[in-house]
Design an enzyme around this catalytic site. Sequence first.
Site, PDB file in Angstrom:
ATOM      1  CD  GLU A   1      50.257  92.918  36.508  1.00 24.88           C
ATOM      2  OE1 GLU A   1      50.520  93.646  37.465  1.00 24.88           O
ATOM      3  OE2 GLU A   1      49.084  92.703  36.124  1.00 24.88           O
TER       4      GLU A   1
ATOM      5  CD  GLU B   1      45.312  88.384  34.549  1.00 26.16           C
ATOM      6  OE1 GLU B   1      44.991  89.561  34.773  1.00 26.16           O
ATOM      7  OE2 GLU B   1      46.303  87.833  35.066  1.00 26.16           O
TER       8      GLU B   1
HETATM    9  C1  XIL Z   1      42.538  91.164  40.360  1.00 30.17           C
HETATM   10  C2  XIL Z   1      41.341  90.385  40.913  1.00 30.17           C
HETATM   11  O1  XIL Z   1      40.460  90.128  39.852  1.00 30.17           O
HETATM   12  C3  XIL Z   1      40.642  91.201  41.978  1.00 30.17           C
HETATM   13  O2  XIL Z   1      39.620  90.429  42.590  1.00 30.17           O
HETATM   14  C4  XIL Z   1      41.651  91.661  43.031  1.00 30.17           C
HETATM   15  O3  XIL Z   1      41.002  92.519  43.951  1.00 30.17           O
HETATM   16  C5  XIL Z   1      42.798  92.402  42.388  1.00 30.17           C
HETATM   17  O4  XIL Z   1      43.400  91.566  41.403  1.00 30.17           O
HETATM   18  N1  XIL Z   1      46.167  91.520  36.789  1.00 30.17           N
HETATM   19  C6  XIL Z   1      46.311  90.321  37.417  1.00 30.17           C
HETATM   20  C7  XIL Z   1      45.233  89.794  38.289  1.00 30.17           C
HETATM   21  O5  XIL Z   1      47.300  89.605  37.157  1.00 30.17           O
HETATM   22  O6  XIL Z   1      45.713  89.041  39.356  1.00 30.17           O
HETATM   23  C8  XIL Z   1      44.352  90.905  38.807  1.00 30.17           C
HETATM   24  O7  XIL Z   1      43.244  90.318  39.491  1.00 30.17           O
HETATM   25  C9  XIL Z   1      43.889  91.802  37.679  1.00 30.17           C
HETATM   26  C10 XIL Z   1      45.066  92.436  36.997  1.00 30.17           C
END
Ligand code: XIL
Length: 346
Positions: free
Chosen positions: A152, A258
């Site tokens: 990001e 994701e």
């Molecule tokens: C999220 C996790 O799923 C949660 O458990 C945590 O509280 C916050 O982070 N983008 C990303 C991930 O790259 O690392 C994030 O994961 C979601 C958004």
Amino acid sequence: MRGVFLLFVLGTLYGCNKPYDSDCSTNPGLFDAVNFNIGVAVSLTELENNTGYATIVKQQFNQITPENAFKPERLQPQEGTFSFEEAKQLLAWAANEGKEVHGHCLVWHNQLPAWMQNFEGDRQAWIALMKNHISTVVAELGSVKSWDVVNEAFEDDGSFRESIWYRHIGPEYIEMAFEFAHEANSDALLFYNDYNLASKPKKLDAVLAHLRQLVNKGVAVHGIGLQLHINIKSPGKGALEKAVEGCIGSGLRIHFSEIDISVNPSGGALGHLENKLNKQAQTVEQLTQIYLSIPPAQQFAMSFWGVSDANSWIPAYYGREDYPLLFDQNYRAKPAYCALRSALGQ
Ligand code: XIL
């Protein structure tokens, strides 16, 4: 004209209401039919204490991504003091089950330990800090096959995110992070990972231009991760196809990372859940068809951000009712699971 309109309406209705099975077979696992990885974000506690959860991970997926356990706040809670116990237990679990591990993530602006956020030092000191974190983590967790090295780093308009890394080191931190990771493990596949890459074309263009520049300089950047925190309406098939086309042109490996598909992006009451779950199934089917259209050499993995709706980060993080994953809160297959399965050719 009226006929065309009628066809359009019927087509739309059919698209929304096409019934998807939720009673399909779950055997063999999702990964069985394809040559790329089918991954899932996991937590060690759930793997160890929740049989329904662990069974699904073992049966359906051939790659895991620790959802939080590899983030800097967990791995280096105090300056210079690393904590690898949980991470290594996850690696041992994966080795024992024959699962590949995707590491997430080395350099990000979130989930940093307080000492790192408050660190004071000149540019050289910040570079040394970043290098020490990356080198130690990548070397210590040497069996990790692939890493999200930078996560990001861009804003939706294509400008650099003004993270602590950008402010203290400058945009070169991205290149340096890849170099340090490659020095620590030259076998690992190294990814840049970001969200909204399909819905914000300017962002994708900026990311691809930057990665192309690094690749041309000989920096070890191997792939791009498109975080797919999407919903049943957006970004839509056309935007996804366009984004993937751009990624194919870069020659990089492509990670659909994701993945979760919200059925309630704006919050509020959830009417007609069944229709929405069908729409979710249709979305995952389209996503899979698009992934299958990528040249095999560029296919890396499709990974889901959690096992079941009981484990998704979305409801707690955004404070809304939602059901974004492949299995329901009781670990039963949803229409999205069956749609994925059949789109993968099972
Ligand atoms: C999220 C996790 O799923 C949660 O458990 C945590 O509280 C916050 O982070 N983008 C990303 C991930 O790259 O690392 C994030 O994961 C979601 C958004």
